[in-house]
Design an enzyme around this catalytic site. Structure first.
Site, PDB file in Angstrom:
ATOM      1  N   GLN A 379       0.896  -1.161   0.000  1.00 29.35           N
ATOM      2  CA  GLN A 379       0.000   0.000   0.000  1.00 29.35           C
ATOM      3  C   GLN A 379       0.936   1.213   0.000  1.00 29.35           C
ATOM      4  OE1 GLN A 379      -3.914  -1.396   1.610  1.00 29.35           O
ATOM      5  NE2 GLN A 379      -2.687  -1.431   3.470  1.00 29.35           N
ATOM      6  N   HIS A 390       6.513   3.948   5.745  1.00 31.18           N
ATOM      7  CA  HIS A 390       7.818   3.308   5.512  1.00 31.18           C
ATOM      8  C   HIS A 390       7.496   2.123   4.606  1.00 31.18           C
ATOM      9  CE1 HIS A 390      11.623   1.359   7.579  1.00 31.18           C
ATOM     10  NE2 HIS A 390      11.573   1.116   6.289  1.00 31.18           N
ATOM     11  N   HIS A 392       6.672  -1.127   2.934  1.00 29.39           N
ATOM     12  CA  HIS A 392       6.624  -2.498   3.459  1.00 29.39           C
ATOM     13  C   HIS A 392       5.797  -3.360   2.533  1.00 29.39           C
ATOM     14  CE1 HIS A 392       3.545  -0.010   5.415  1.00 29.39           C
ATOM     15  NE2 HIS A 392       2.757  -1.054   5.366  1.00 29.39           N
ATOM     16  N   HIS A 394       3.525  -6.490   2.277  1.00 29.90           N
ATOM     17  CA  HIS A 394       2.747  -7.456   3.067  1.00 29.90           C
ATOM     18  C   HIS A 394       2.861  -8.807   2.363  1.00 29.90           C
ATOM     19  CE1 HIS A 394       0.258  -4.594   5.522  1.00 29.90           C
ATOM     20  NE2 HIS A 394       0.480  -3.783   4.500  1.00 29.90           N
TER      21      HIS A 394
HETATM   22  P1  AMP Z   1      -0.231  -0.498   6.051  1.00 27.85           P
HETATM   23  O1  AMP Z   1      -1.627  -0.297   6.511  1.00 27.85           O
HETATM   24  O2  AMP Z   1      -0.081  -1.058   4.689  1.00 27.85           O
HETATM   25  O3  AMP Z   1       0.624   0.736   6.265  1.00 27.85           O
HETATM   26  O4  AMP Z   1       0.363  -1.626   7.008  1.00 27.85           O
HETATM   27  C1  AMP Z   1       1.019  -1.399   8.220  1.00 27.85           C
HETATM   28  C2  AMP Z   1       1.216  -2.751   8.829  1.00 27.85           C
HETATM   29  O5  AMP Z   1       2.204  -2.655   9.840  1.00 27.85           O
HETATM   30  C3  AMP Z   1      -0.031  -3.309   9.481  1.00 27.85           C
HETATM   31  O6  AMP Z   1      -0.216  -4.636   9.077  1.00 27.85           O
HETATM   32  C4  AMP Z   1       0.262  -3.213  10.964  1.00 27.85           C
HETATM   33  O7  AMP Z   1      -0.395  -4.191  11.705  1.00 27.85           O
HETATM   34  C5  AMP Z   1       1.753  -3.368  10.990  1.00 27.85           C
HETATM   35  N1  AMP Z   1       2.443  -2.757  12.111  1.00 27.85           N
HETATM   36  C6  AMP Z   1       2.265  -1.530  12.634  1.00 27.85           C
HETATM   37  N2  AMP Z   1       3.145  -1.303  13.639  1.00 27.85           N
HETATM   38  C7  AMP Z   1       3.902  -2.421  13.743  1.00 27.85           C
HETATM   39  C8  AMP Z   1       4.962  -2.832  14.596  1.00 27.85           C
HETATM   40  N3  AMP Z   1       5.444  -2.031  15.542  1.00 27.85           N
HETATM   41  N4  AMP Z   1       5.490  -4.057  14.425  1.00 27.85           N
HETATM   42  C9  AMP Z   1       5.025  -4.874  13.464  1.00 27.85           C
HETATM   43  N5  AMP Z   1       4.000  -4.550  12.626  1.00 27.85           N
HETATM   44  C10 AMP Z   1       3.445  -3.357  12.763  1.00 27.85           C
END
Ligand code: AMP
Length: 440
Positions: A379, A390, A392, A394
Site C-alpha cells: 500500500q 515506511h 513495506h 505485506h
Molecule cells: P499499512 O496499513 O499497509 O501501512 O500496514 C502497516 C502494517 O504494519 C499493518 O499490518 C500493521 O499491523 C503493521 N504494524 C504496525 N506497527 C507495527 C509494529 N510495531 N510491528 C510490526 N508490525 C506493525
C-alpha cells in the site's frame, strides 16, 4: 502532496536570529552570565531564535574536568536557560552540552539541545563525529578520550524560524549528514562549534559555505573564540550564510553576537532557480543511510523500533519481521532498512533486494503454513491504505475461501483500525519470528 503538507506546517517568511560567540572557560557561572546577557539582548531586539556554540556550558582545563563538570539536560543549570527562553520569548539552540548519561559517566555525550520559547526541549542531537586531531607541535585534541559519539540520525526539527538540521562542529566535514537533513526538508543547517585556531584558519568558512551552497540552506554557525585556557584556543568568526553562499553576518574574534534575517522565500527561490536536487543522478549514485534506532541497534519501521527478536531475516538493505496485528495466520512484512515512504524512493539495488527477500519469505511461509497461495502487496501512500509511512511488502499466506471477493484488500486497509483486533504481545511475536528464523 506531502511537500505541500510539510510546507504548510513549517514557518514561512522572514525571521530574525541572533548568533553568539563566547569564550567559555571552566567557570560555569561566568559562562551563564555571558549567555544570559546575550539572550536578553536578543529578546530586546525581537529575535525569534538565539544560537549558542558548542561548549556553551564550559570548557574544562583537562579531560577530568570535562567529564566531572558534565550535567544532565534536566539539571538546574539548564533549567535557567529554559526560564530565559520563556522570559525573553525566544527559542534556543544550545550547541554542545556536556551531557551526562547514567550508563557511562566517564564519557558524556556532546548534545545539541533545541529549546522552544516555552522552555521545552524539542529535540536532542548527539554529536556523531568526534574530533580527534593531532598536528604535532600545534594542536592535540582527542574528543573521544572524554566524550562518546551518538548513534542516531536525528531528523530536522520544525522551529519558529523554519526546519532546522542539527549538527555540531566537526560534523561539518561530513557532507552526507547535511545532505540527509536537506533531503528530510531542512531549510537551515546549524553548526554550533568550537573550531580550533589552526583548523579554523584553514577550513572554517570554506566548509560552512560549501554546506550552504550544495544544500541550498541557510547555515548558522555559533562559535567559541579566543583562549579558554593555556592549552586551548578557538578560531571565532561565528557566522550566518545564506543559501546562495553569501556570508550575511559574522563576528570577528571577540566575545560578541551577530544578527541576521532568515528569508525562507529566498530558500525557495534559489531552489527553483537552480534545482540541483532534481538534477542528481540517483540512477548512478545515492546517499545510503543505515537508519537504526539510537542506543540499542534495533531497526526502525518508520517511527517504531522493531525489536531484534521480531526480525527473522535480514540482508544489507532489507529485513523481514512479524506483524503486530496480522490479518491471517502467516502475515509478515518486509521493509527496506532505510526509512523511506515510497517504493519509488528506493534505489535499484534496494528494490532488487527487497523483492528477492519477499520471494524467499513467501516460499518459507507457504511451506511452513502448508498453503499454495499468497497475497503480496504494497500500500504505497496514504490514499492507498498505507498507515505506516515506511515501504513495506505485506506477505500473507492464503487459504481457500479465507476471504470473499477482494475482501482481503479492504481488510488490509482497515485491520489496524479495527478495535477488536488487539496488538499481539512481544512474546507472541518473538516466538513466531523464532520459528521463521530457523526456517529461513
Ligand atoms: P499499512 O496499513 O499497509 O501501512 O500496514 C502497516 C502494517 O504494519 C499493518 O499490518 C500493521 O499491523 C503493521 N504494524 C504496525 N506497527 C507495527 C509494529 N510495531 N510491528 C510490526 N508490525 C506493525
Amino acid at each position: 502532496m506531502l511537500t505541500t503538507l510539510i510546507r504548510r506546517t513549517m514557518a514561512t517568511g522572514r525571521h530574525f536570529i541572533a548568533v553568539c560567540q563566547m569564550t567559555s572557560g571552566n567557570d560555569l557561572e561566568k559562562n551563564f552570565e555571558t549567555a544570559k546577557n546575550m539572550i536578553e539582548r536578543a529578546g530586546e531586539k525581537k529575535c525569534e531564535m538565539v544560537f549558542f556554540p558548542e561548549c556553551f556550558d564550559f570548557i574544562g582545563i583537562n579531560k577530568t574536568e570535562q567529564v566531572d563538570l558534565a550535567m544532565t539536560a534536566n539539571c538546574e543549570y539548564i533549567q535557567r536557560y529554559r526560564d530565559l527562553a520563556k522570559q525573553n520569548n525566544v527559542w534556543l539552540s544550545l550547541g554542545g552540552l556536556h551531557h551526562k548519561d547514567s550508563s557511562d559517566n566517564a564519557h558524556p555525550w556532546n548534545t545539541h539541545l533545541i529549546i522552544d520559547s516555552q522552555g521545552e526541549t524539542r529535540v536532542e542531537y548527539k554529536k556523531l563525529h568526534l574530533f580527534d586531531l593531532e598536528i604535532p607541535g600545534k594542536v592535540r585534541l582527542m574528543e573521544s578520550e572524554f566524550s562518546k559519539a551518538g548513534n542516531e540520525m536525528v531528523p530536522p526539527v520544525d522551529t519558529v524560524i523554519g526546519r532546522l538540521g542539527l549538527s555540531i562542529c566537526y560534523d561539518v566535514r561530513f557532507p552526507e549528514l547535511s545532505l540527509w537533513n536537506r533531503k528530510r526538508g531542512a531549510q537551515l543547517l546549524s553548526f554550533p562549534s568550537a573550531f580550533t585556531l589552526n583548523t579554523g584558519l584553514a577550513h572554517w568558512e570554506t566548509l560552512l559555505r560549501a554546506r550552504a551552497i550544495e544544500n541550498q540552506c541557510y547555515v548558522i554557525a555559533a562559535a567559541q573564540t579566543g583562549a579558554h585556557n593555556p592549552k586551548r584556543q578557538s578560531y571565532g568568526h561565528a557566522m550566518v550564510i545564506d543559501p546562495w553562499g553569501a556570508v550575511v553576518a559574522q563576528c570577528s574574534e571577540r566575545v560578541d553576537m551577530c544578527f541576521a534575517e532568515i528569508d525562507l522565500n529566498y530558500v525557495e527561490n534559489i531552489r527553483e532557480m537552480q534545482p540541483v536536487f532534481s538534477h542528481r543522478r540517483s540512477d548512478l549514485y545515492t546517499l545510503h543511510v543505515n537508519e537504526r534506532s539510537a542506543e540499542d541497534g534495533n531497526l526502525k519501521f518508520s517511527e517504531f523500533t522493531i525489536p531484534n527478536s521480531h526480525v527473522f531475516y535480514s540482508t544489507p538493505h532489507s529485513f523481514a519481521f512479524v506483524n503486530l496485528k496480522p490479518v491471517t495466520d502467516g502475515h509478515v512484512l518486509v521493509s527496506p532498512k532505510r526509512v523511506v515512504q515510497h517504493l519509488t524512493d528506493l534505489t535499484d539495488s534496494e528494490t532488487a533486494d527487497i523483492f528477492i527477500v519477499a520471494k524467499k519469505v513467501q516460499a518459507m511461509l507457504e511451506k511452513h503454513h502448508n498453503v499454495k497461495a499468497s497475497t503480496i502487496c504494497i500500500q504505497d501512500g496514504e490514499e492507498a491504505g498505507q498507515t505506516v509511512p515506511h515501504v513495506h511488502i505485506h506477505i500473507l499466506a492464503r487459504r481457500s475461501g479465507d476471504f470473499g471477493d477482494n475482501e482481503i484488500y479492504r481488510k488490509l486497509a482497515s485491520h489496524d483500525k479495527e478495535p477488536e483486533r488487539k496488538p499481539r504481545t512481544t512474546e507472541q511475536m518473538s516466538s513466531e519470528a523464532e520459528v521463521y528464523r530457523k526456517l529461513m
